[in-house]
Design a protein around this motif. Sequence first.
Motif, short mmCIF file in Angstrom:
data_model
loop_
_atom_site.label_atom_id
_atom_site.label_comp_id
_atom_site.label_asym_id
_atom_site.label_seq_id
_atom_site.Cartn_x
_atom_site.Cartn_y
_atom_site.Cartn_z
N SER A 65 0.84 -1.19 0.00
CA SER A 65 0.00 0.00 0.00
C SER A 65 0.88 1.24 0.00
O SER A 65 2.05 1.20 0.41
CB SER A 65 -0.91 0.01 1.23
N ARG A 85 0.46 3.66 1.94
CA ARG A 85 0.67 3.90 3.37
C ARG A 85 1.94 3.20 3.85
O ARG A 85 2.77 3.80 4.54
CB ARG A 85 -0.54 3.39 4.15
N GLU A 86 2.09 1.92 3.48
CA GLU A 86 3.29 1.17 3.87
C GLU A 86 4.54 1.83 3.31
O GLU A 86 5.58 1.89 3.98
CB GLU A 86 3.20 -0.27 3.36
N ALA A 128 0.30 8.79 -0.27
CA ALA A 128 -0.41 8.78 1.01
C ALA A 128 -1.82 8.23 0.86
O ALA A 128 -2.35 7.59 1.78
CB ALA A 128 -0.46 10.20 1.59
N TYR A 129 -2.43 8.42 -0.31
CA TYR A 129 -3.81 7.97 -0.54
C TYR A 129 -3.90 6.62 -1.27
O TYR A 129 -4.98 6.03 -1.31
CB TYR A 129 -4.58 9.02 -1.34
N LYS A 150 -3.95 2.84 -2.35
CA LYS A 150 -4.22 1.55 -1.70
C LYS A 150 -3.29 0.46 -2.22
O LYS A 150 -2.88 -0.43 -1.48
CB LYS A 150 -5.68 1.13 -1.96
N PHE A 196 -4.68 13.25 8.14
CA PHE A 196 -4.67 11.86 8.58
C PHE A 196 -4.54 11.72 10.10
O PHE A 196 -4.54 10.61 10.62
CB PHE A 196 -3.50 11.11 7.92
N ASP A 237 -5.42 8.01 10.96
CA ASP A 237 -4.24 7.14 10.82
C ASP A 237 -3.03 7.86 11.38
O ASP A 237 -2.26 8.48 10.65
CB ASP A 237 -4.02 6.77 9.35
N LEU A 297 0.53 7.00 9.90
CA LEU A 297 0.79 7.63 8.62
C LEU A 297 1.00 9.13 8.79
O LEU A 297 1.92 9.71 8.20
CB LEU A 297 -0.38 7.37 7.66
#
Length: 324
Positions: A148, A150-151, A196-197, A199, A246, A250, A253
Amino acid sequence: MVDYKYKLSIIIPMYNAEKYIGICLDSILDSDLLKEEYEIVIVNDGSKDKSPEIAQNYAAKYSNITYLSQENQGQSTARNYGIKTCQGEYVWCVDADDTVSSQVKHVLDILSQYPKLDILSTWLKVVTEDNVLVRTGGADNIYNKLISGREAVISGYAPGSVCGLLIRKDFILSNELFFYPNLTHQDVELSFRAFAYAKKVYFLDETIYNYVLHSNSVTQSLTKRKKYIIDNIKIYESFVSLYLNFEKTDIELSNAIRKYNQKALFGLVFSLWKNRNEWKELGINKEVLSILEDKGLYPLRGNFYSIKKNLFVKFLNIKSLLVN
């Protein structure tokens, strides 16, 4: 669901590129991409040379090339225009004075292998005008594996050129991931926001893009450097908004984005101190610090994730040492 005509749209903003646009287009047309798989969208950004004539000749000759034109508004606006009008499932931004690799088709195979992939990240090759390799570069992340965005950000993704990214158009539209106008370093802002967005992202450890170092792009005047620095402040503001967005949903993040921004902000103020004598004549330090103060970004505050940096911040926050 949109039924796209092409798998890939290659967006080329063009401004006074008569020396390079033909070479750029030929590199794409001569690659192993099949004509029915992609389109090229050239956006003339108010060029005053012969590049519009050259580009229109290509568009007349090849049915998968579209020529668009606008008054001069900058690369960001030209790219946005191309993205909004293109007919490809994925978008790839290519600069008019660069070239692409002859081997690109396998990248489309990866896009087909991973449906709904938001971003495919590749490496860039930096070459001279004589095609001599200077260096290669790309994101230092997990390669050949689906993760992702995010990761990627949490693991230390450092934003860079969008020319190494193939981004799904639906993902761009649904998250309003358009370039901010008139930013010198627009790619850094957009790519970090996109990751950042995202998936689903895939980091490919292969090079499909050639960033060409031209003789007129090696040196940079102090006036341009001044705009570059001021534009960076706008990017830092964007990142502040991003991590605040975020913060409630999150926190991990959010903290990763904040950490990157803090390090970048420290680097900017440190450069003011390091170059204070050279930049004094143009008043760069005084103007930049004034803007940082107005934005609440100076004096430096918070954690800078290093004992040495946290101590040095006290020194950098003595304004008289940076402007005198």
